[in-house]
Design an enzyme around this catalytic site. Structure first.
Site: not given
Lengths: 504, 504
Positions: B182, B208-209, B211-213, B217, B270, B302
């Protein structure tokens, strides 16, 4: 201080949810609560929870109905107990700082050796309840197979000992015993302790309750006496009588072991390194110096062949050596249950029969107990090599073991008679034949369906032994249950699993 | 049939608990219920649940109060939805059979290569919801570091594609784009899609929506039009207009990816193999043939250095090659946010300004979008090498991109004006100086504290860019909030984190 940004929020009010999530500390917040909104917490977020000077990190579950109000925070039983909360206490929540020790877990994923300090950091954070189950799973997996070397296993064992309570004894020799993997009815500890204590040795035995089996030693002993002892009671009773038979759960010896074992079971992953650290940390924390480890081998036991048993033995011995612990391994027959009873009280009755020297006492339980006790007598210099078994048998047959058992139970709160189940069902042989197979796993399952260990009197009495000649109509086993419903349920299971005992 | 021993029990009655446990399918039973008793279920047991022909394996939480009756079984939201239950439905519970695919996970722990079939088995069981989070954690850890080779990553990607829906297109070239990691405000997709569609290309974009940001979009596009489209709507709109901007969550493209990503986040692990399978499976499932992957590099992004970016690029390219996917990598500047808005509606306004060619449109967002669009035009043969950027800019400046965006939004349900937040706070410069540092992570956190993405109008407008000369009293950023409480909360956070924007 970025993890402390919640400090401008009003504190939340604590509520006990009455939900048992076992070790996974869990909190509950409303989805539309101010704190979820502003902190961006969502389902499964890790949340730092503080009340006074007590801090935990818990996993968040989101409540979408009126079970909670906006300013309330719900707690699972484990989280509630760990924080020692009372209804209505004020609680603050924060984003937790990243755990430094998780970076060591990641280093292990990348194949690095862990230093002693790094292993200590991981174990301390696990003991403090800071790891979610997914973190424990990652640690267990990263250390799986042969990824811990001998030095790391030694460090892990020491760290696990250091994370809990420890017992110390004035004697130079303190004996203990461990059995790797379950064999139904293999309840030798309550017989070993009085034999060895009667021989003048020290054996502060702590045992676990059943997790997946129909009885643990602590469940069985609880049908005979009190097993919830404090550390001080253990010290006093062992000083006076040479031994005790206590539940380990109340004294926090190697508490991280309990957390890891639960997740290992869920993963069905038995890393040798962690198995060894688990066994040895419990024994050393209890103050043992000489330990006999029984490894039953059989197709329906945990260790299935002698090659696996040998590899495990060798690693156990070398790690024990580095830790200054004397260990002897006994690879034993794991092809069928030991004794007759399977279930807390039914195993208790077998133990009483052996200790009281009754003519109908199960010979296999008596002999196996005397073998293990004999090996420990030899290790401790109380018997010449090759003489231990006879000496142990003599201690039983003289009545000294029974007297010692009575003394220990009286010191623990009194000797009780095990309870008896009112509902019974006999499984009889449908033909003449020789008993050619007994499935340990199915027998355990049957005993659990009958109610063991929650119903202490429930379980199985298995009369058949491998090689026995049986006649048509002869009783092979009896199911004992505390309610007619459970009896029916176990009988139905039995009807579907006739391969539980094979005749040929 | 040992897992079916529950069939003699009366069925239980289903109740929705109103608890969101996200992907961890959870059921609730009373501790003193008949089924816990006789089946020996305890907290965290894995339980197979059947209703009609629908089967799940769920994790058990035990209820110790009157939230449930004896014959009731409670369900978390995820378990309830997956079983498509209605209040009062009859449900049976069993001990689950051991999952064969978990033995493959264990084989990976032991360092074995997994076959294509084994990888398929694991992914299918994950997609069927049969893995608890601890199992996912073990799989992720066992595949961590470099433990998946190129062939295994290719197999994993294919298996993840096969476990979900797939889109197919008649065109030979279908373009897509992915950004690794991100960067606040880096919302180029809603600009790329109309540029590329206007150039005659096909770009079925699913996003996607957050999750942590503070915004994904899909969250941003939802302030401009409808994003919950069915597969058929996506097919129709893309056929007619060349592109769409849909939420991926409603169409199940590579659904196992969503499950794995949640646990990877919790572990902060990751693995390159899984990152690559994650990115490429989503794109191939959407039918893409040519993909541009943007890797922003910066100290608070990241990917933090160019060496990591290069290693990731090389592996991405070689796996994509085996999968027959054309991939180009763009390593970009990740040192500061892109555009001005951070938060769904505020990012939406930036997008409108760029597409409408407004004089005050953020230049960095416009240029970055044109660079990515240009690279895709070149890959697809719609522009000569080196000419793509100019061509993309021309499509924006001609108004064709805007017209295409309006057409696509109208096809998706109508173009909306993003909402505006009523509460504002300006952070001003306390001195003259040059902007020398902007912390992406703190800015994202600030936007979330202001309410983004749950409050679509909330977030930050950041006017400062690295290298800007600012005067004392000049506004560096404005916080937007939908409620005064959230504004206060964000302002308090800002007061504590003045290093969010550094002047020198």
């Amino acid at each position: 201080m970025s993890h402390h940004k919640g400090e401008h929020l009003l504190p939340l009010t604590a509520r006990k949810m009455g939900i048992d999530t076992h070790q996974e500390l869990t909190i509950y917040l409303r989805s539309d609560s101010h704190v979820c909104y502003s902190e961006g917490f969502s389902a499964l977020s890790r949340v730092q929870v503080e009340a006074g000077n007590r801090v935990i990190i818990a996993t968040l579950h989101i409540v979408n109905n009126d079970a909670l109000l906006d300013q309330q925070i719900g707690f699972s039983d484990s989280a509630w107990n760990r924080m020692a909360l009372e209804e209505g206490d004020h609680v603050c929540v924060y984003h937790p700082k990243p755990l430094e020790s998780l970076s060591h877990v990641r280093a292990k994923v990348f194949g690095h050796r862990l230093t002693t300090d790094q292993i200590n950091g991981i174990v301390q954070d696990i003991a403090a309840g800071l790891y979610a189950d997914v973190h424990l799973a990652a640690f267990i997996t990263a250390c799986g197979h042969n990824r811990l070397n001998r030095r790391e296993i030694v460090d892990l064992t020491r760290a696990m000992i250091g994370a809990g309570s420890q017992l110390q004894w004035p004697q130079n020799i303190v004996v203990d015993k461990h059995c790797v993997g379950g064999l139904p009815g293999n309840r030798t500890s309550p017989i070993l302790v009085p034999i060895l204590a009667a021989a003048g040795l020290t054996m502060p035995k702590t045992s676990s309750r059943a997790i997946t089996s129909p009885a643990g030693t602590a469940d069985t002993m609880e049908t005979l006496t009190e097993v919830r002892l404090s550390l001080q009671q253990i010290r006093d009773i062992v000083s006076q009588h040479g031994g005790c038979l206590a539940w380990g759960g109340s004294v926090r010896l190697s508490p991280t072991d309990d957390l890891l074992i639960r997740v290992e079971r869920a993963l069905e992953l038995d890393s040798e390194g962690q198995l060894i650290a688990s066994v040895l940390s419990k024994k050393i924390a209890a103050g043992a110096t000489h330990v006999l480890i029984d490894i039953p081998v059989g197709t329906t036991a945990k260790v299935r062949d002698s090659k696996s048993a040998e590899r495990l033995s060798n690693l156990l011995k070398s790690v024990a050596q580095d830790l200054g612990l004397q260990v002897r391994i006994m690879v034993s027959d794991g092809s069928q249950p030991v004794g007759r009873g399977i279930g807390p009280a039914l195993e208790g009755l077998d133990i009483l029969a052996v200790l009281k020297n009754q003519a109908d006492a199960p010979k296999d339980l008596k002999n196996r107990s005397a073998e293990i006790a004999g090996a420990l007598l030899e290790m401790a210099g109380k018997a010449d090599n090759g003489e231990g078994f006879k000496k142990a048998l003599a201690i039983i047959e003289s009545g000294k073991a029974w007297q010692k058992f009575v003394d220990i139970c009286n010191a623990q709160g009194g000797l009780k008679q095990p309870p008896v189940a009112p509902y019974r069902y006999n499984m009889v042989a449908h033909q003449h034949g020789t008993v050619s197979g007994i499935n340990n796993r199915l027998l355990s399952q049957l005993a659990k369906l009958a109610g063991a260990p929650a119903d202490p009197a429930a379980g199985i009495v298995c009369y058949a032994k491998l090689g026995d000649q049986v006649k048509k109509g002869e009783t092979l086993l009896t199911i004992h249950a505390e309610s007619p419903g459970e009896l029916d349920y176990a009988v139905a299971y039995l009807d579907e699993h006739s391969q539980l005992i094979t005749l040929s």
